[in-house]
Design an enzyme around this catalytic site. Structure first.
Site, PDB file in Angstrom:
ATOM      1  N   GLY A   1     -16.739 116.101  -1.347  1.00  0.00           N
ATOM      2  CA  GLY A   1     -16.310 117.056  -0.535  1.00  0.00           C
ATOM      3  C   GLY A   1     -16.042 116.609   0.759  1.00  0.00           C
TER       4      GLY A   1
ATOM      5  N   ARG B   1     -14.254 123.802  -5.898  1.00  0.00           N
ATOM      6  CA  ARG B   1     -15.049 123.908  -4.433  1.00  0.00           C
ATOM      7  C   ARG B   1     -14.004 124.466  -3.532  1.00  0.00           C
ATOM      8  NH1 ARG B   1     -18.832 118.927  -3.121  1.00  0.00           N
ATOM      9  NH2 ARG B   1     -19.568 120.531  -1.331  1.00  0.00           N
TER      10      ARG B   1
ATOM     11  N   ASP C   1     -28.941 119.793   2.004  1.00  0.00           N
ATOM     12  CA  ASP C   1     -28.874 119.205   0.929  1.00  0.00           C
ATOM     13  C   ASP C   1     -30.356 118.570   0.351  1.00  0.00           C
ATOM     14  OD1 ASP C   1     -26.168 118.945   1.136  1.00  0.00           O
ATOM     15  OD2 ASP C   1     -26.162 117.052   2.295  1.00  0.00           O
TER      16      ASP C   1
ATOM     17  N   LYS D   1     -21.833 123.733  -3.624  1.00  0.00           N
ATOM     18  CA  LYS D   1     -22.063 122.224  -3.402  1.00  0.00           C
ATOM     19  C   LYS D   1     -21.450 121.658  -4.555  1.00  0.00           C
ATOM     20  CE  LYS D   1     -23.613 122.462   0.732  1.00  0.00           C
ATOM     21  NZ  LYS D   1     -23.133 121.814   1.782  1.00  0.00           N
TER      22      LYS D   1
ATOM     23  N   LYS E   1     -24.640 108.693   4.183  1.00  0.00           N
ATOM     24  CA  LYS E   1     -23.461 109.356   3.390  1.00  0.00           C
ATOM     25  C   LYS E   1     -22.725 109.786   4.618  1.00  0.00           C
ATOM     26  CE  LYS E   1     -23.593 112.570  -0.086  1.00  0.00           C
ATOM     27  NZ  LYS E   1     -22.434 113.495   0.250  1.00  0.00           N
TER      28      LYS E   1
HETATM   29  C1  S3P Z   1     -21.725 116.793   5.184  1.00  0.00           C
HETATM   30  C2  S3P Z   1     -21.893 118.280   5.466  1.00  0.00           C
HETATM   31  C3  S3P Z   1     -22.602 119.154   4.481  1.00  0.00           C
HETATM   32  C4  S3P Z   1     -23.424 118.253   3.299  1.00  0.00           C
HETATM   33  C5  S3P Z   1     -22.657 117.205   2.752  1.00  0.00           C
HETATM   34  C6  S3P Z   1     -22.157 116.157   4.011  1.00  0.00           C
HETATM   35  C7  S3P Z   1     -21.209 116.072   5.889  1.00  0.00           C
HETATM   36  O1  S3P Z   1     -21.620 119.689   3.866  1.00  0.00           O
HETATM   37  O2  S3P Z   1     -23.944 119.393   2.663  1.00  0.00           O
HETATM   38  O3  S3P Z   1     -23.464 116.570   1.697  1.00  0.00           O
HETATM   39  O4  S3P Z   1     -21.043 114.955   5.833  1.00  0.00           O
HETATM   40  O5  S3P Z   1     -20.221 116.479   6.936  1.00  0.00           O
HETATM   41  P1  S3P Z   1     -21.037 121.344   4.555  1.00  0.00           P
HETATM   42  O6  S3P Z   1     -20.195 120.913   5.819  1.00  0.00           O
HETATM   43  O7  S3P Z   1     -20.056 121.719   3.555  1.00  0.00           O
HETATM   44  O8  S3P Z   1     -22.275 121.920   4.896  1.00  0.00           O
END
Ligand code: S3P
Length: 422
Positions: free
Chosen positions: A92, A120, A309, A336, A19
Site C-alpha cells: 500500500g 484497497r 499496525d 489494511k 518498512k
Molecule cells: C504507512 C502508513 C500506515 C501503515 C502502513 C505504513 C506508511 O498506513 O499502516 O503499514 O509507511 O506511511 P496508512 O497511511 O494507511 O494509515
C-alpha cells in the site's frame, strides 16, 4: 505450517529495518541529486517492490543483499517514463506514495499490485491529488496516471493516514505555490524528517504541514532503525510467556510510532527502554520486555495512528490479559492488507477466545484459556505473526495456512522467533 510451542523465551535480537523508512529512503534517494547510501534497508517484499518500480523509471539502485543499498538519484526531474505498468505487489505504501510522485511527472504511467492491493481504496489519495490538478483514472488499481502540472492546495485530511499525507507532500514538491496539509491526528512523520534533512522547503507545526515546490534534494547517508512494528511481536511475546525476557536492539522509537509501548505498559507489561540515541534524525533505543501479568485496557482516539499496525498483536496480548480490552476508532483496520477487524475476530474465535467484532474495533474478554486451531492468515503478514504468538499459550496444536507472507515485512521472522526458545 505447524506452529511449534515454546516453553520459555530468552535472548537478544535485532529486527529488520523499518518498512516505512526503507520505502521513503529509496523514493527520496531516487529524487535527490546524487548518491544516497542506505544501511539497514528492509529487504522485505514490499520495499523490494519500491526498488523495482524506481528501476523501471531509470534509477540505478545497487543492493548488496545485506541491507546496504545505494540509490543513484537523478534529481526531482530525472525519472524516465516506465515502459511497463509499475507493479507494487502487496505494498500500500509503494502504491499510494507513487501516486504523489507520478502525478506531477511529464509522462503517463500505470500502477497496479496484487489481489489485495486491487481491493484497497486509492480514492483517498487520488481525490486530494485531483484537487491539485492531478489526472488519475480509477479509484482502485490499476491506476492510470496522466502526468501534469500541479498547484498547491489547503487540504484537511479525511483519514489519519501517513500514506495519504506523504503522497500529498511528494506531489507538493512539484506543485506551484504552497500546499498545506491538515491532519486530524498526528500520523508517522518519517517523510517530513527525511525531506527536511534533504533540504526541502517543508515545515511542520502541530497537525499542519506546509510544503513549497523544491528545486533540488540533497542526497543523504541514511541509517534505517529496526522496525518497531516488527519489534512489537517480541514485546508481546516476552510479556505473555512465563519466565521470559527479550531484548530488541536498535529499534526506532519515533513518538509517532510508540503507541505499542504506551499500551503494553498500561496493560502492566514490564517494558524498559535503554540506550536512547538519535540516528539519521530518528530516535532509536533498545527495548526489553519481560514476563508480566497483563490486564485489559481501553484503546482509542489519538493513539490509534501511533499503533495501527500493531493492533492484531495487541489483540493477542489482550486475550491473555485479565479483564476486558476495548479497541475503538480503528476503522482503518478494515482497509489494511485484509480486513483486520474481521480476520482477528474470526481467527481468535477459532481458538475459543472471547472476542467480538465492532463497527470500529473489537472487544476482548481476556484471561480465559484458549485452544489450538488451524488458522487462516488471509495472506496478511501481520496476521501470520500475531497468530504464531497467540498459539504459544493455546492448549494443543495450531497451524497457519501461509507462513511465507511474513516476507512482506519480516523475512526470517520464524528463525528469530524460534531462536529465542530456551
Ligand atoms: C504507512 C502508513 C500506515 C501503515 C502502513 C505504513 C506508511 O498506513 O499502516 O503499514 O509507511 O506511511 P496508512 O497511511 O494507511 O494509515
Amino acid at each position: 505450517m505447524l506452529i511449534h510451542k515454546m516453553k520459555r523465551v530468552n535472548g537478544v535480537i535485532t529486527v529488520p529495518g523499518d518498512k516505512s523508512i526503507s520505502h521513503r529512503a529509496v523514493m527520496l534517494g531516487a529524487l535527490a541529486d546524487g548518491t544516497t547510501s542506505i544501511r539497514g534497508f528492509l529487504r522485505g517484499a514490499d520495499c523490494l517492490s519500491t526498488i523495482d518500480c524506481f528501476r523501471k523509471m531509470g534509477i540505478r539502485i545497487d543492493e548488496d543483499g545485506n541491507g546496504s543499498v545505494t540509490v543513484h538519484g537523478r534529481g526531482l526531474n530525472g525519472l524516465s517514463a516506465p515502459q511497463d505498468t509499475l507493479y507494487t505487489g502487496n505494498s500500500g505504501t509503494t502504491t499510494r506514495l507513487l501516486c504523489g510522485i507520478l502525478a506531477g511527472q511529464p509522462f503517463d504511467s500505470s500502477v497496479t499490485g496484487d489481489a489485495s492491493i486491487c481491493k484497497r481504496p486509492m480514492g483517498r489519495v487520488t481525490r486530494p491529488l485531483s484537487l491539485m490538478g492531478a489526472r488519475i483514472e480509477n479509484e482502485y488499481c490499476p491506476l492510470l496516471i496522466h502526468g501534469t502540472k500541479l498547484h498547491g492546495i489547503d487540504y484537511s485530511m479525511e483519514v489519519a493516514s501517513a500514506q495519504v499525507k506523504t503522497a500529498l507532500i511528494l506531489a507538493a514538491l512539484y506543485a506551484d505555490g504552497e500546499t498545506v496539509i491538515r491532519e486530524t491526528e498526528k500520523s508517522r512523520d518519517h517523510t517530513e524528517l527525511m525531506l527536511k534533512a534533504m533540504g526541502a522547503d517543508i515545515e511542520t507545526c502541530g497537525l499542519t504541514v506546509r510544503v513549497r515546490r523544491t528545486n533540488a534534494l540533497r542526497p543523504q547517508d541514511i541509517t534505517v532503525p529496526g522496525d518497531i512494528s516488527s519489534a512489537a511481536f517480541f514485546m508481546v511475546l516476552g510479556s505473555i510467556m512465563p519466565e521470559s525476557e527479550i531484548t530488541i536492539k536498535n529499534v526506532g522509537i519515533n513518538p509517532t510510532r510508540t503507541g505499542i509501548i504506551d499500551v503494553m505498559r498500561q496493560m502492566g507489561a514490564d517494558i524498559r527502554i535503554s540506550g536512547e540515541r538519535t540516528e539519521g534524525g530518528e530516535p532509536v533505543a533498545d527495548i526489553r520486555a519481560a514476563s508480566s501479568r497483563l490486564r485489559g485496557v481501553e484503546i482509542g482516539g489519538e493513539i490509534i495512528p501511533r499503533l495501527i499496525d500493531e493492533l492484531p498483536v495487541i489483540a493477542a496480548a489482550a486475550v491473555f490479559a485479565e479483564g476486558r480490552t476495548v479497541i475503538r476508532d480503528a476503522r482503518e483496520l478494515k482497509v489494511k492488507e485484509t480486513n483486520r477487524i474481521r480476520a482477528v475476530a474470526e481467527e481468535f474465535t477459532k481458538a475459543g477466545a472471547d472476542i467480538t467484532e465492532t463497527e470500529d474495533g473489537m472487544i476482548i474478554n481476556g484471561g480465559k484459556p484458549i485452544h489450538g486451531a488451524d488458522f487462516a492468515v488471509y495472506g496478511d503478514h501481520r496476521m501470520a505473526m500475531s497468530l504464531a504468538i497467540l498459539s504459544q499459550l493455546a492448549e494443543g496444536a495450531s497451524s497457519i495456512d501461509d507462513a511465507s507472507c511474513v516476507d512482506v515485512s519480516y523475512p526470517g521472522f520464524f528463525e528469530d522467533f524460534y531462536g529465542l526458545e530456551n
